[in-house]
Scaffold this motif. Structure first.
Motif, PDB file in Angstrom:
ATOM      1  N   GLY A 111     -93.673  -4.856 -90.582  1.00 37.60           N
ATOM      2  CA  GLY A 111     -94.187  -5.739 -89.551  1.00 37.60           C
ATOM      3  C   GLY A 111     -95.615  -5.414 -89.218  1.00 37.60           C
ATOM      4  O   GLY A 111     -96.289  -4.655 -89.914  1.00 37.60           O
ATOM      5  N   ARG A 112     -96.052  -6.018 -88.124  1.00 37.05           N
ATOM      6  CA  ARG A 112     -97.412  -5.783 -87.675  1.00 37.05           C
ATOM      7  C   ARG A 112     -97.383  -5.109 -86.315  1.00 37.05           C
ATOM      8  O   ARG A 112     -96.450  -5.309 -85.541  1.00 37.05           O
ATOM      9  CB  ARG A 112     -98.216  -7.064 -87.638  1.00 37.05           C
ATOM     10  N   TYR A 113     -98.397  -4.300 -86.065  1.00 36.90           N
ATOM     11  CA  TYR A 113     -98.532  -3.681 -84.746  1.00 36.90           C
ATOM     12  C   TYR A 113     -99.924  -3.966 -84.224  1.00 36.90           C
ATOM     13  O   TYR A 113    -100.843  -4.305 -84.967  1.00 36.90           O
ATOM     14  CB  TYR A 113     -98.269  -2.168 -84.802  1.00 36.90           C
ATOM     15  N   TRP A 114    -100.059  -3.875 -82.926  1.00 36.03           N
ATOM     16  CA  TRP A 114    -101.361  -4.014 -82.296  1.00 36.03           C
ATOM     17  C   TRP A 114    -101.368  -3.165 -81.037  1.00 36.03           C
ATOM     18  O   TRP A 114    -100.347  -2.941 -80.415  1.00 36.03           O
ATOM     19  CB  TRP A 114    -101.704  -5.472 -82.016  1.00 36.03           C
ATOM     20  N   VAL A 115    -102.526  -2.659 -80.704  1.00 36.16           N
ATOM     21  CA  VAL A 115    -102.720  -1.825 -79.525  1.00 36.16           C
ATOM     22  C   VAL A 115    -103.602  -2.602 -78.562  1.00 36.16           C
ATOM     23  O   VAL A 115    -104.647  -3.119 -78.964  1.00 36.16           O
ATOM     24  CB  VAL A 115    -103.376  -0.474 -79.895  1.00 36.16           C
TER      25      VAL A 115
END
Length: 157
Positions: A111-115
Motif C-alpha cells: 500500500g501507500r503511506y503518507w506522513v
C-alpha cells in the motif's frame, strides 16, 4: 412497531456478522487481510505505539530503509517508538493490494503511506509519502505482522 423490529433485527444481524467475520479462524481471504491492515492503522492512531505493537508477532522483523533488519517485538518497539510517538506528525497508510497464500496461513499487503504535520502552522500538510510491504501470519484466529518495510517516494519538485 414493525419498522423498529426490522431495524433491531437488521442491526443485530449485522453486528453478529461483523463479529463472526473478524473473529473467524477461517477468515483467510484477501478482504480479511485488507481489513486487518486497516485495523492496524486505526489501532496505531488510537493507541500509539501500543496499538502499533499489538499487531506484531513476537518473532516479527522490521526491515529498515537502506539498513539491516530489526528483530523481535522489543527491538521493533524501540526502533519505531520515536516516529509512532511523534506528536508533531501522523503516519497514515492504506493497503492497495493483498494476497493470501500457503493455504491461508500467510499473506501480504502492499500500500501507500503518507506522513502529515500536526503542527499548528501547517496542520494537515503532507511531509512525505511512500510505499510499504507487510507480511502477515495467521495466529490464533487473527492476522499478525511478521515482516514490515517501507520506502519513501522521491519528493515532488
Amino acid at each position: 412497531m414493525k419498522r423498529s423490529l426490522f431495524i433491531l433485527v437488521f442491526w443485530w444481524s449485522a453486528a453478529g456478522c461483523a463479529v463472526a467475520t473478524t473473529s473467524s479462524a477461517r477468515d483467510t481471504t484477501e478482504e480479511s487481510l485488507m481489513r486487518a491492515d486497516r485495523d492496524f492503522a486505526v489501532a496505531t492512531h488510537l493507541r500509539g505505539i501500543d496499538g502499533w505493537m499489538s499487531f506484531y508477532a513476537p518473532d516479527a522483523i522490521r526491515i529498515r530503509y537502506r539498513g539491516n533488519m530489526v528483530r523481535g517485538q522489543a527491538a521493533i518497539r524501540q526502533f519505531d517508538l520515536p516516529n509512532i510517538s511523534d506528536t508533531t506528525s501522523t503516519l497514515n497508510w492504506e493497503p492497495t493490494d493483498a494476497y493470501v497464500y500457503n493455504g491461508g496461513a500467510v499473506g501480504s499487503t502492499t500500500g501507500r503511506y503518507w506522513v502529515t504535520s500536526r503542527r499548528t502552522g501547517d496542520a494537515g500538510k503532507e511531509l512525505g509519502r511512500g510505499r510499504y510491504v507487510t507480511v502477515w501470519r495467521r495466529d490464533g484466529g487473527r492476522w499478525l505482522v511478521i515482516m514490515d518495510t517501507g520506502y519513501p517516494e522521491p519528493a515532488s519538485p
